[in-house]
Design a protein around this motif. Structure first.
Motif, PDB file in Angstrom:
ATOM      1  N   SER A  42     -24.963  -3.550  -3.192  1.00  0.00           N
ATOM      2  CA  SER A  42     -24.836  -4.200  -4.509  1.00  0.00           C
ATOM      3  C   SER A  42     -25.037  -5.708  -4.406  1.00  0.00           C
ATOM      4  CB  SER A  42     -23.467  -3.889  -5.119  1.00  0.00           C
ATOM      5  OG  SER A  42     -23.342  -2.505  -5.352  1.00  0.00           O
ATOM      6  N   ARG A  43     -24.531  -6.311  -3.338  1.00  0.00           N
ATOM      7  CA  ARG A  43     -24.712  -7.757  -3.156  1.00  0.00           C
ATOM      8  C   ARG A  43     -26.199  -8.100  -2.967  1.00  0.00           C
ATOM      9  NH1 ARG A  43     -20.677 -11.463  -1.677  1.00  0.00           N
ATOM     10  NH2 ARG A  43     -18.551 -10.645  -1.861  1.00  0.00           N
ATOM     11  N   LEU A  44     -26.894  -7.270  -2.181  1.00  0.00           N
ATOM     12  CA  LEU A  44     -28.320  -7.524  -1.992  1.00  0.00           C
ATOM     13  C   LEU A  44     -29.071  -7.464  -3.328  1.00  0.00           C
ATOM     14  CD1 LEU A  44     -29.123  -5.550   1.292  1.00  0.00           C
ATOM     15  CD2 LEU A  44     -28.971  -8.044   0.989  1.00  0.00           C
ATOM     16  N   LEU A  45     -28.733  -6.443  -4.119  1.00  0.00           N
ATOM     17  CA  LEU A  45     -29.370  -6.333  -5.433  1.00  0.00           C
ATOM     18  C   LEU A  45     -29.023  -7.542  -6.287  1.00  0.00           C
ATOM     19  CD1 LEU A  45     -30.973  -4.764  -7.556  1.00  0.00           C
ATOM     20  CD2 LEU A  45     -28.844  -3.528  -8.115  1.00  0.00           C
ATOM     21  N   GLY A  46     -27.743  -7.939  -6.220  1.00  0.00           N
ATOM     22  CA  GLY A  46     -27.311  -9.087  -7.025  1.00  0.00           C
ATOM     23  C   GLY A  46     -28.007 -10.366  -6.624  1.00  0.00           C
ATOM     24  N   VAL A  47     -28.154 -10.582  -5.322  1.00  0.00           N
ATOM     25  CA  VAL A  47     -28.826 -11.809  -4.842  1.00  0.00           C
ATOM     26  C   VAL A  47     -30.277 -11.833  -5.301  1.00  0.00           C
ATOM     27  CG1 VAL A  47     -29.614 -13.033  -2.784  1.00  0.00           C
ATOM     28  CG2 VAL A  47     -27.272 -12.161  -2.906  1.00  0.00           C
ATOM     29  N   ALA A  48     -30.937 -10.670  -5.210  1.00  0.00           N
ATOM     30  CA  ALA A  48     -32.335 -10.603  -5.638  1.00  0.00           C
ATOM     31  C   ALA A  48     -32.452 -10.924  -7.130  1.00  0.00           C
ATOM     32  CB  ALA A  48     -32.910  -9.230  -5.339  1.00  0.00           C
ATOM     33  N   LEU A  49     -31.559 -10.330  -7.926  1.00  0.00           N
ATOM     34  CA  LEU A  49     -31.572 -10.595  -9.355  1.00  0.00           C
ATOM     35  C   LEU A  49     -31.177 -12.042  -9.660  1.00  0.00           C
ATOM     36  CD1 LEU A  49     -29.972  -7.285 -10.718  1.00  0.00           C
ATOM     37  CD2 LEU A  49     -32.374  -8.007 -10.903  1.00  0.00           C
ATOM     38  N   GLN A  50     -30.246 -12.586  -8.838  1.00  0.00           N
ATOM     39  CA  GLN A  50     -29.790 -13.970  -9.052  1.00  0.00           C
ATOM     40  C   GLN A  50     -30.965 -14.949  -8.935  1.00  0.00           C
ATOM     41  OE1 GLN A  50     -27.415 -15.535  -5.873  1.00  0.00           O
ATOM     42  NE2 GLN A  50     -26.303 -16.960  -7.230  1.00  0.00           N
ATOM     43  N   VAL A  51     -31.762 -14.755  -7.920  1.00  0.00           N
ATOM     44  CA  VAL A  51     -32.903 -15.661  -7.701  1.00  0.00           C
ATOM     45  C   VAL A  51     -33.898 -15.551  -8.854  1.00  0.00           C
ATOM     46  CG1 VAL A  51     -34.853 -16.171  -6.197  1.00  0.00           C
ATOM     47  CG2 VAL A  51     -32.607 -15.636  -5.229  1.00  0.00           C
ATOM     48  N   ALA A  52     -34.183 -14.278  -9.251  1.00  0.00           N
ATOM     49  CA  ALA A  52     -35.174 -14.073 -10.320  1.00  0.00           C
ATOM     50  C   ALA A  52     -34.686 -14.625 -11.650  1.00  0.00           C
ATOM     51  CB  ALA A  52     -35.484 -12.582 -10.437  1.00  0.00           C
ATOM     52  N   VAL A  53     -33.407 -14.379 -11.966  1.00  0.00           N
ATOM     53  CA  VAL A  53     -32.861 -14.841 -13.245  1.00  0.00           C
ATOM     54  C   VAL A  53     -32.787 -16.358 -13.285  1.00  0.00           C
ATOM     55  CG1 VAL A  53     -30.806 -14.836 -14.720  1.00  0.00           C
ATOM     56  CG2 VAL A  53     -31.643 -12.701 -13.710  1.00  0.00           C
ATOM     57  N   GLU A  54     -32.368 -16.980 -12.164  1.00  0.00           N
ATOM     58  CA  GLU A  54     -32.284 -18.438 -12.133  1.00  0.00           C
ATOM     59  C   GLU A  54     -33.662 -19.066 -12.387  1.00  0.00           C
ATOM     60  OE1 GLU A  54     -28.481 -19.325  -9.155  1.00  0.00           O
ATOM     61  OE2 GLU A  54     -30.542 -19.289  -8.351  1.00  0.00           O
ATOM     62  N   ASN A  55     -34.693 -18.522 -11.789  1.00  0.00           N
ATOM     63  CA  ASN A  55     -36.046 -19.047 -11.982  1.00  0.00           C
ATOM     64  C   ASN A  55     -36.490 -18.889 -13.428  1.00  0.00           C
ATOM     65  OD1 ASN A  55     -36.307 -19.836  -9.307  1.00  0.00           O
ATOM     66  ND2 ASN A  55     -37.175 -17.843  -8.681  1.00  0.00           N
ATOM     67  N   ALA A  56     -36.189 -17.726 -14.016  1.00  0.00           N
ATOM     68  CA  ALA A  56     -36.607 -17.494 -15.403  1.00  0.00           C
ATOM     69  C   ALA A  56     -35.865 -18.407 -16.365  1.00  0.00           C
ATOM     70  CB  ALA A  56     -36.371 -16.033 -15.774  1.00  0.00           C
ATOM     71  N   LEU A  57     -34.557 -18.622 -16.124  1.00  0.00           N
ATOM     72  CA  LEU A  57     -33.779 -19.469 -17.008  1.00  0.00           C
ATOM     73  C   LEU A  57     -34.204 -20.934 -16.894  1.00  0.00           C
ATOM     74  CD1 LEU A  57     -30.177 -17.954 -16.685  1.00  0.00           C
ATOM     75  CD2 LEU A  57     -31.811 -17.690 -18.574  1.00  0.00           C
ATOM     76  N   ARG A  58     -34.536 -21.360 -15.669  1.00  0.00           N
ATOM     77  CA  ARG A  58     -34.963 -22.742 -15.506  1.00  0.00           C
ATOM     78  C   ARG A  58     -36.297 -22.989 -16.246  1.00  0.00           C
ATOM     79  NH1 ARG A  58     -32.850 -22.323 -10.138  1.00  0.00           N
ATOM     80  NH2 ARG A  58     -34.893 -21.668  -9.383  1.00  0.00           N
ATOM     81  N   ASP A  59     -37.092 -21.895 -16.288  1.00  0.00           N
ATOM     82  CA  ASP A  59     -38.393 -22.020 -16.958  1.00  0.00           C
ATOM     83  C   ASP A  59     -38.287 -21.725 -18.456  1.00  0.00           C
ATOM     84  OD1 ASP A  59     -39.476 -22.620 -14.511  1.00  0.00           O
ATOM     85  OD2 ASP A  59     -40.155 -20.556 -14.122  1.00  0.00           O
ATOM     86  N   GLY A  60     -37.068 -21.377 -18.912  1.00  0.00           N
ATOM     87  CA  GLY A  60     -36.880 -21.058 -20.337  1.00  0.00           C
ATOM     88  C   GLY A  60     -37.535 -19.765 -20.730  1.00  0.00           C
ATOM     89  N   GLN A  61     -37.664 -18.802 -19.765  1.00  0.00           N
ATOM     90  CA  GLN A  61     -38.310 -17.502 -20.003  1.00  0.00           C
ATOM     91  C   GLN A  61     -37.253 -16.393 -20.127  1.00  0.00           C
ATOM     92  OE1 GLN A  61     -41.568 -17.268 -20.517  1.00  0.00           O
ATOM     93  NE2 GLN A  61     -41.831 -19.467 -20.097  1.00  0.00           N
ATOM     94  N   SER A  62     -36.467 -16.457 -21.200  1.00  0.00           N
ATOM     95  CA  SER A  62     -35.436 -15.430 -21.393  1.00  0.00           C
ATOM     96  C   SER A  62     -36.046 -14.059 -21.604  1.00  0.00           C
ATOM     97  CB  SER A  62     -34.544 -15.795 -22.602  1.00  0.00           C
ATOM     98  OG  SER A  62     -33.903 -17.041 -22.384  1.00  0.00           O
ATOM     99  N   ALA A  63     -37.232 -14.032 -22.163  1.00  0.00           N
ATOM    100  CA  ALA A  63     -37.893 -12.731 -22.361  1.00  0.00           C
ATOM    101  C   ALA A  63     -38.206 -12.072 -21.038  1.00  0.00           C
ATOM    102  CB  ALA A  63     -39.165 -12.922 -23.171  1.00  0.00           C
ATOM    103  N   ASP A  64     -38.527 -12.886 -20.029  1.00  0.00           N
ATOM    104  CA  ASP A  64     -38.783 -12.307 -18.708  1.00  0.00           C
ATOM    105  C   ASP A  64     -37.527 -11.669 -18.133  1.00  0.00           C
ATOM    106  OD1 ASP A  64     -41.354 -13.187 -18.944  1.00  0.00           O
ATOM    107  OD2 ASP A  64     -41.093 -14.955 -17.649  1.00  0.00           O
ATOM    108  N   VAL A  65     -36.394 -12.303 -18.390  1.00  0.00           N
ATOM    109  CA  VAL A  65     -35.127 -11.729 -17.904  1.00  0.00           C
ATOM    110  C   VAL A  65     -34.885 -10.372 -18.552  1.00  0.00           C
ATOM    111  CG1 VAL A  65     -32.634 -12.039 -17.819  1.00  0.00           C
ATOM    112  CG2 VAL A  65     -34.149 -13.989 -17.418  1.00  0.00           C
ATOM    113  N   ARG A  66     -35.104 -10.325 -19.866  1.00  0.00           N
ATOM    114  CA  ARG A  66     -34.886  -9.051 -20.567  1.00  0.00           C
ATOM    115  C   ARG A  66     -35.849  -7.977 -20.066  1.00  0.00           C
ATOM    116  NH1 ARG A  66     -32.146  -8.602 -25.040  1.00  0.00           N
ATOM    117  NH2 ARG A  66     -32.312 -10.865 -25.419  1.00  0.00           N
ATOM    118  N   GLU A  67     -37.096  -8.374 -19.866  1.00  0.00           N
ATOM    119  CA  GLU A  67     -38.084  -7.418 -19.369  1.00  0.00           C
ATOM    120  C   GLU A  67     -37.712  -6.913 -17.970  1.00  0.00           C
ATOM    121  OE1 GLU A  67     -42.895  -7.238 -18.450  1.00  0.00           O
ATOM    122  OE2 GLU A  67     -42.017  -8.996 -19.469  1.00  0.00           O
ATOM    123  N   MET A  68     -37.212  -7.823 -17.168  1.00  0.00           N
ATOM    124  CA  MET A  68     -36.812  -7.436 -15.795  1.00  0.00           C
ATOM    125  C   MET A  68     -35.637  -6.443 -15.830  1.00  0.00           C
ATOM    126  SD  MET A  68     -35.705  -9.941 -12.683  1.00  0.00           S
ATOM    127  CE  MET A  68     -34.542 -10.786 -13.747  1.00  0.00           C
TER     128      MET A  68
END
Length: 499
Positions: A42-68
């Protein structure tokens, strides 16, 4: 309770404690490993999602988060992912995420404040859900929110239940196997050998000192068995010595009493023979001379004949007394007792036919030899058969039989092997009072028929000299049975006298 049962229960209890403790520790380790593996995944999954979500939020791509999250939902519908903003409000979530929000709400602000990952096992025994909450940071380290991953633990719970059941069955099978093997070992190597020893002890208690136990083992129980056999051998030897001493003492006492009686009777017989012999000889001769004179009156000749008959009777009585008290030395030899007995039967067959009595002889084949005086055996058979023929009416039967037979000189003494001579008649029988005195000198059941009461006394004296025994069994009107036992030639107790 038997020792095998006790040891079996002891082994079962001990095995249950040891294997149960070991199994419990194994289950604890297994559960810890499964929890660790699930948390790590679960931690591995969380870390992977953490990196992806942080990048999307910094870029203002909330739709990418939802799609993911929707893509993750399609791949693993059981996993719920929730994204919270910096104020703790739910920003994006996967299907069913609103229900999982209740499990992680209390950890959101803690994670954003401390910037550390929080893992928690929820539900009964911590086996319902696993939640992992991770902080979300911008490039400058400012908090962007938090990411929560909630995973149900149904698979972990099922694995633990299967492991517990398998461990329980394994422990129970091991306990049963150890208990059964222990019970069988105790039964084979302890209980059964001890049962054989106990059975031998019961046999000894019944008076048989020849009981032994076969030692099948070379261990402590085998040593116990050998010690028991050695003890029984010593007890049997001691019992044999004691029996020999008792037999010797009884024989000595009986012999002394008999010698004393015979000494007294011998003195009486010698005196009678000396004082009566010569006058009786003259009286008999004169009576015979008178009976032979034909010119004398008939009544005188008849009275002379009576005098001759009574003189001969007195002579026979004196001669029997002398035979009883001054018997010649016996000549012991190994012989087949059938030979002298058959000679007496053949001798008396003519007398039996004259009396109208059937005389029969039966003998076992291959009788053991006896160490005896042939003349003495003939005398015993002659006296018994003469009495039987005299007591049996016309048409009756006198049967003589020879067979193997064990006997005791006294009830407390050991049993000895011998040859049994039995004389059975169908005569008048003997009452109980007379049976108790039948072997006494001068006691006769037919004194009016000329019985002297010495024949059976001679029989008992001869049998006693041979170390044998004589007995009588009779019932009035049903005949009598006289039994003589003579020890076999290889008997080691020669010289004893029956009481």
């Amino acid at each position: 309770m038997r020792i095998s049962t006790k040891l079996g229960l002891g082994l079962a209890l001990t095995s249950a404690v040891i294997l149960g403790s070991h199994g419990y520790r194994q289950l604890q380790r297994e559960e810890a490993d499964l929890r660790g593996a699930s948390e790590h995944e679960s931690r591995l999954l969380g870390v992977a999602l953490q990196v992806a979500v942080e990048n999307a939020l910094r870029d203002g791509q909330s739709a990418d988060v939802r799609e993911m999250l929707e893509s993750l939902e399609l791949r693993d519908p059981s996993v719920d992912v929730l994204v919270f903003d910096a104020r703790g409000g739910l920003k994006v979530h996967s299907w069913g995420g609103t229900q999982a929000r209740l499990l992680v709400e209390s950890d959101i602000h803690e994670v954003m404040a401390s910037s550390r990952v929080v893992s928690r096992f929820e539900g009964p025994e911590g086996l319902s859900h696993l939640s992992v909450v991770l902080p979300l940071r911008g490039d400058d380290g400012a908090p962007l929110g938090a990411l929560a991953v909630v995973k149900p633990l149904d698979g972990l719970r099922q694995d633990l239940q299967a492991t517990r059941l398998s461990a329980l069955l394994s422990v129970l099978m091991l306990i049963a196997g150890i208990s059964l093997v222990g019970w069988l070992l105790v039964l084979l190597y302890i209980q059964r050998p001890l049962a054989r020893v106990a059975g031998a002890m019961r046999t000894v208690r019944g008076g048989d000192f020849s009981a032994t136990v076969q030692p099948y083992q070379r261990d402590e129980v085998g040593e116990l068995t050998q010690a028991f056999n050695a003890m029984m051998k010593e007890l049997a030897e001691a019992r044999g010595r004691l029996d020999a001493e008792v037999e010797t003492r009884i024989a000595l006492e009986t012999g002394l009493r008999r010698v004393d009686k015979l000494a007294t009777l011998g003195q009486l017989s010698a005196g009678l023979a000396h004082e009566i012999g010569s006058p009786l000889l003259i009286l008999g001769g004169r009576a015979q001379a008178l009976a032979a004179r034909t010119e004398l009156p008939e009544d005188v000749r008849r009275n002379a004949g009576i005098l001759v008959e009574q003189s001969e009777r007195i002579t026979r009585t004196v001669r029997q007394l002398l035979e009883l008290t001054r018997r010649r030395p016996t000549r012991m030899e190994t012989l087949d007792v059938l030979v002298p007995v058959r000679a007496v039967v053949e001798l008396l067959e003519l007398d039996a036919r004259k009396r109208g009595v059937r005389l029969a002889l039966d003998s076992e084949a291959s009788l053991p030899a006896v160490l005896a005086d042939a003349d003495g055996v003939q005398q015993v058979a002659l006296n018994l058969l003469t009495n039987a023929l005299r007591a049996t009416p016309r048409g009756g039967t006198v049967r003589v039989s020879l067979a193997r037979g064990a006997f005791r000189l006294a009830p407390a003494l050991r049993e000895r092997e011998g040859v049994r001579l039995v004389v059975v008649d169908t005569g008048v029988g003997i009452d109980a009072d007379c049976q108790s005195r039948i072997f006494e000198p001068f006691f006769s059941t037919w004194p009016e028929q000329g019985g002297t009461g010495l024949g059976l006394a001679v029989v008992k004296a001869i049998v006693a000299e041979h170390g044998g025994a004589v007995s009588v069994a009779s019932r009035v009107g049903a005949g009598s049975e006289f039994t003589v036992h003579l020890p076999v030639a290889d008997d080691d107790s020669r010289g004893e006298v029956a009481a």
